[in-house]
Design an enzyme around this catalytic site. Structure first.
Site, short mmCIF file in Angstrom:
data_model
loop_
_atom_site.label_atom_id
_atom_site.label_comp_id
_atom_site.label_asym_id
_atom_site.label_seq_id
_atom_site.Cartn_x
_atom_site.Cartn_y
_atom_site.Cartn_z
N ALA A 163 1.05 -1.37 -0.28
CA ALA A 163 -0.17 -0.14 -0.23
C ALA A 163 0.67 0.93 -0.01
O ALA A 163 2.00 1.52 -0.76
CB ALA A 163 -0.54 -0.30 1.21
N CYS A 164 -0.05 1.90 1.02
CA CYS A 164 0.76 3.64 0.46
C CYS A 164 1.85 4.16 0.81
O CYS A 164 2.71 4.84 -0.22
CB CYS A 164 -0.62 4.39 1.01
SG CYS A 164 -1.52 4.66 0.25
N HIS A 165 2.60 3.16 1.30
CA HIS A 165 4.24 3.82 1.98
C HIS A 165 5.18 3.07 1.04
O HIS A 165 6.07 3.42 1.37
CB HIS A 165 4.28 3.61 3.67
CG HIS A 165 4.53 1.63 3.58
ND1 HIS A 165 3.86 1.55 3.70
CD2 HIS A 165 5.33 1.57 4.09
CE1 HIS A 165 3.74 -0.38 3.90
NE2 HIS A 165 4.47 -0.50 3.69
N MET A 166 4.69 2.48 0.38
CA MET A 166 6.01 1.70 -0.59
C MET A 166 6.62 2.14 -1.59
O MET A 166 7.50 1.71 -2.10
CB MET A 166 5.09 0.32 -0.64
CG MET A 166 5.60 -1.02 -1.45
SD MET A 166 7.13 -1.33 0.04
CE MET A 166 8.02 -1.31 -0.09
N PHE A 373 2.87 7.06 4.15
CA PHE A 373 2.54 6.60 5.84
C PHE A 373 1.94 5.54 5.08
O PHE A 373 1.13 5.74 3.55
CB PHE A 373 1.69 7.49 6.16
CG PHE A 373 2.83 9.02 6.40
CD1 PHE A 373 3.46 9.61 6.77
CD2 PHE A 373 2.32 9.85 5.24
CE1 PHE A 373 3.93 10.48 6.93
CE2 PHE A 373 2.68 11.22 5.06
CZ PHE A 373 3.50 11.62 5.48
#
EC number: 2.3.1.217
Length: 389
Positions: A163-166, A373
């Site tokens: 997801a988003c932090h990657m 994040f």
């Protein structure tokens, strides 16, 4: 042993990793946020739920998103009606789409980055690819390498379900690869398509409705390498440092579960405050070695999870409004594209810096932070050094 030490020194690059090119791509299907509630309730056969539709319209307006790009169309949904149900088993239908379409969209972004980089595809040595969806064997990394015609010797790494932090985390990985393998050129790609999370509305599932209101589809790619070839490779940013911090006892703040009906996400209402309250510690750890202790003295490339997160960070760290304006702009124009979003923000910042006549790719400043994040709760902090314009 002396020979081994000499070999290890010889294997390492001399200079820091740099971001040499950026490419982005979206599906062709544009959805205006103002008309999306009508589309969404029509295609999911939910027009009888007028009160819920009014609630969803208010949610869409509150996101501050103006438009998004999605792979799904009304035609596709008519062909696969299970995708429009709330929780009918539909994983196979969803999987059939993303296994094919994630590498295709990723290819568009990757080709743009490779074109800007200016060297042959055959000189890509590593491929690092992430997507929350499309788990398969061989993976999307293999499919992308094949579509691009990368050499069979390319070193591939596929990362799913993060997801988003990657997007930020992959820059941390690419930095280590580039600096420890002399001559390495790392193609980093993030691609997210919301096919596995699209579903019909349900009165009792706020998280699912929020996802329908805010997520978009997109792909971002960068080429990372050290010791750029003079006159050929033109670095946009240096990667000075990269690190991750997990907020203690925060695993319930945001996350998801993969089920027979696709992805289901959860998040706490306190998520913006949790991120904002813990970000200062990560910034201190990353920037103190450079002597930077004023957060307005650096440029910002932040993942805009939602408008409330951006507001919370800005207020808690007392940032001037311009610091997160690029993140706000990208979120407004594309929505939350999860791991790919931060590459859109970085691309927008370097382009805006040039258009506005700034002296560097970082809005005229030397140092900056790129932030992600995601579930964990994970905070990724990448320290960037801008290049002169």
């Amino acid at each position: 042993m002396a020979n081994l030490h000499a070999l290890r020194r010889e294997q390492r690059a001399q200079g820091p990793a740099t971001i040499m090119a950026i490419g982005t791509a979206t599906p062709p299907n544009l959805y205006e946020q103002s008309t999306f509630p009508d589309f969404y309730f029509r295609v999911t056969n939910s027009d009888d739920k007028q009160e819920l539709k009014k609630k969803f319209r208010r949610m869409c307006e509150k996101t501050m998103v103006k438009k998004r790009y999605l792979h799904l169309t009304e035609e596709i949904l008519k062909e696969r009606p299970k995708l429009c149900s709330y929780k009918e088993a539909s994983f196979d239908d969803r999987q059939d789409i993303v296994v094919e379409e994630i590498p295709r969209l990723a290819k568009e972004a990757a080709e743009k980055a490779i074109k800007e980089w200016g060297r042959p595809k055959s000189e890509i040595t590593h491929l690092v690819f992430c997507s929350i969806s499309g788990i398969d064997m061989p993976g999307a990394d293999y499919r992308l390498a094949t579509l691009l015609g990368l050499p069979l010797t390319v070193n591939r790494l596929m990362i799913y379900s993060q997801a988003c932090h990657m997007g930020a985390a992959m820059l941390r990985i690419a930095k280590d690869l580039a600096e420890n393998n002399r001559g390495a050129r790392v193609l980093v790609v993030a691609c997210e398509i919301t096919v596995l999370s699209f579903r019909g509305p349900n009165e009792g599932d706020f998280e699912a409705l929020a996802g329908q209101a805010g997520f978009g589809d997109g792909a971002g790619a960068v080429v990372v390498g050290a010791d750029p070839l003079e006159g050929i490779e033109k670095p946009i940013y240096e990667i000075a440092a990269a690190m991750q911090e997990t907020v203690a006892e925060s695993q319930g703040a945001v996350g998801g579960h993969l089920r027979a009906f696709g992805w289901t996400f959860y998040f706490l209402n306190q998520l913006p405050a949790i991120i904002a309250d813990n970000l200062g510690r990560s910034l201190e750890r990353a920037l103190a070695p450079l002597g930077v202790r004023e957060w307005n003295d650096v440029f910002w490339v932040a993942h805009p999870g939602n408008w409330a997160i951006i507001d919370a960070i800005e207020a808690k760290l007392q940032l001037s409004p311009d610091k997160l304006s690029t993140a706000r702009h990208v979120f407004t124009e594309y929505g939350n594209m999860q791991s790919a979003t931060v590459y859109f923000v970085m691309d927008e910042l370097r382009k805006r810096s040039a258009v506005e006549g700034r002296s560097t790719t970082g809005d005229g400043l030397q140092w900056g932070v790129l932030l992600g994040f995601g579930p964990g709760l994970s905070i990724e902090t990448v320290v960037l050094r801008s290049m002169p314009l």
